[in-house]
Design an enzyme around this catalytic site. Structure first.
Site, PDB file in Angstrom:
ATOM      1  N   HIS A  83       0.821  -1.203   0.000  1.00  0.00           N
ATOM      2  CA  HIS A  83       0.000   0.000   0.000  1.00  0.00           C
ATOM      3  C   HIS A  83       0.859   1.260   0.000  1.00  0.00           C
ATOM      4  O   HIS A  83       0.457   2.295  -0.511  1.00  0.00           O
ATOM      5  CB  HIS A  83      -0.912   0.043   1.229  1.00  0.00           C
ATOM      6  CG  HIS A  83      -1.843  -1.119   1.335  1.00  0.00           C
ATOM      7  ND1 HIS A  83      -2.731  -1.443   0.344  1.00  0.00           N
ATOM      8  CD2 HIS A  83      -2.018  -2.037   2.314  1.00  0.00           C
ATOM      9  CE1 HIS A  83      -3.420  -2.517   0.709  1.00  0.00           C
ATOM     10  NE2 HIS A  83      -3.011  -2.900   1.898  1.00  0.00           N
ATOM     11  N   HIS A 108       5.466   7.603   5.851  1.00  0.00           N
ATOM     12  CA  HIS A 108       5.238   6.869   4.612  1.00  0.00           C
ATOM     13  C   HIS A 108       4.831   7.850   3.523  1.00  0.00           C
ATOM     14  O   HIS A 108       4.649   9.041   3.797  1.00  0.00           O
ATOM     15  CB  HIS A 108       4.162   5.790   4.832  1.00  0.00           C
ATOM     16  CG  HIS A 108       2.853   6.363   5.247  1.00  0.00           C
ATOM     17  ND1 HIS A 108       2.472   6.469   6.562  1.00  0.00           N
ATOM     18  CD2 HIS A 108       1.848   6.918   4.523  1.00  0.00           C
ATOM     19  CE1 HIS A 108       1.274   7.045   6.609  1.00  0.00           C
ATOM     20  NE2 HIS A 108       0.872   7.329   5.389  1.00  0.00           N
ATOM     21  N   THR A 194      -6.252   7.765   6.096  1.00  0.00           N
ATOM     22  CA  THR A 194      -6.687   7.729   4.694  1.00  0.00           C
ATOM     23  C   THR A 194      -6.721   6.308   4.152  1.00  0.00           C
ATOM     24  O   THR A 194      -6.914   6.101   2.960  1.00  0.00           O
ATOM     25  CB  THR A 194      -5.769   8.593   3.803  1.00  0.00           C
ATOM     26  OG1 THR A 194      -4.457   8.014   3.799  1.00  0.00           O
ATOM     27  CG2 THR A 194      -5.709  10.025   4.288  1.00  0.00           C
ATOM     28  N   THR A 195      -6.484   5.342   5.031  1.00  0.00           N
ATOM     29  CA  THR A 195      -6.562   3.928   4.646  1.00  0.00           C
ATOM     30  C   THR A 195      -7.486   3.234   5.638  1.00  0.00           C
ATOM     31  O   THR A 195      -7.683   3.732   6.755  1.00  0.00           O
ATOM     32  CB  THR A 195      -5.170   3.258   4.710  1.00  0.00           C
ATOM     33  OG1 THR A 195      -4.627   3.423   6.018  1.00  0.00           O
ATOM     34  CG2 THR A 195      -4.222   3.864   3.692  1.00  0.00           C
TER      35      THR A 195
HETATM   36 ZN   LIG Z   1      -0.748   8.267   4.592  1.00  0.00          ZN
END
Ligand SMILES: [Zn+2]
Length: 243
Positions: A83, A108, A194-195
């Site tokens: 991801h 990330h 956001t995931t």
């Molecule tokens: Zn992020």
């Protein structure tokens, strides 16, 4: 953050992988429009009202003072989890906000950017994920645009794992400061992961000024990620953005 906490976090993520992880993706049947239906755990992705990312517009002037950041981070490992490319850190950096101390846990990258600023999408966005002792979370986001090479990205590019879900140890002391703009002013709003599971109640701080990376560096990130990893823009639903 102390070693014990780092180890227990690692144990949590290892056991999460030991069970069959719920598959979600950035495209296709398990893509962002379906996240909220994939599992009851992910329901907030669908029914949440304060979701991220957003298009940052019409910020209210609140004279937020610039962030006070200092850097003494040593990277621990770099993983491509399918991801994102994520760096776990030790000797984490802290900053103070709302009379709380937020400690850097990991950072990330998303390509292209998830948040927009006045409708503008950047080729890369970094998320520096912090938590305080009570587990409240704050994310500092930095936009990248193409220009001069970014020296702080070079050790990551050199260590990029060839295989997915395979952490590569990076035993290096990093100077993270080139990942942050000299001007530490930011937009602030309330948002979510956001995931999946799209958990809400996160403090989002998006730096106003971008930093740069070279076209070649951007290409390395895009190759390693293999696909875009930005969730579509979410409705504001009356949230106020302050600056
Ligand atoms: Zn992020």
């Amino acid at each position: 953050m102390n070693k014990f906490f780092a180890v227990s976090l690692l144990a949590v993520s290892v056991s999460a992988f030991a069970d069959t992880p719920l598959h979600w993706a950035y495209e296709g049947q398990a893509g962002p429009d379906s996240w909220g239906d994939l599992s009851a755990e992910f329901a907030t992705c669908k029914i949440g009202k304060f979701q991220s990312p957003i298009d940052i517009r019409n910020a209210v002037k609140a004279n937020l003072p610039p962030l006070q950041l200092d850097f003494h981070t040593a990277a621990e490992s770099l993983i491509n989890n399918g991801h994102t490319l994520q760096v776990t850190v030790e000797d984490e950096d802290d900053f103070r906000l709302d009379n709380r101390t937020f400690t850097l846990r990991q950072y990330h990258f998303h390509a292209p950017s998830e948040n927009l600023i006045d409708g503008k999408r950047y080729p890369l966005e970094a998320h520096f994920v912090h938590a305080d002792a009570q587990g409240q979370m704050a994310v500092i986001a930095v936009m990248f645009e193409v220009g001069q090479e970014n020296t702080a990205l070079q050790p990551l590019i050199e260590s990029m794992p060839k295989e997915k879900d395979h952490a590569v140890a990076i035993d290096k002391r990093f100077d993270l400061s080139p990942l942050f703009p000299a001007d530490r002013h930011y937009y602030r709003f309330s948002g979510s992961l956001t995931t999946p599971p799209c958990t809400e109640g996160l403090r989002w701080l998006v730096m106003k000024e971008p930093v740069t990376l070279s076209a070649a560096q951007l290409a390395k990130f895009q190759q390693a990620l293999e696909h875009s990893n930005n969730r579509p823009i979410q409705p504001l639903n009356g949230r106020v953005i302050v600056e």
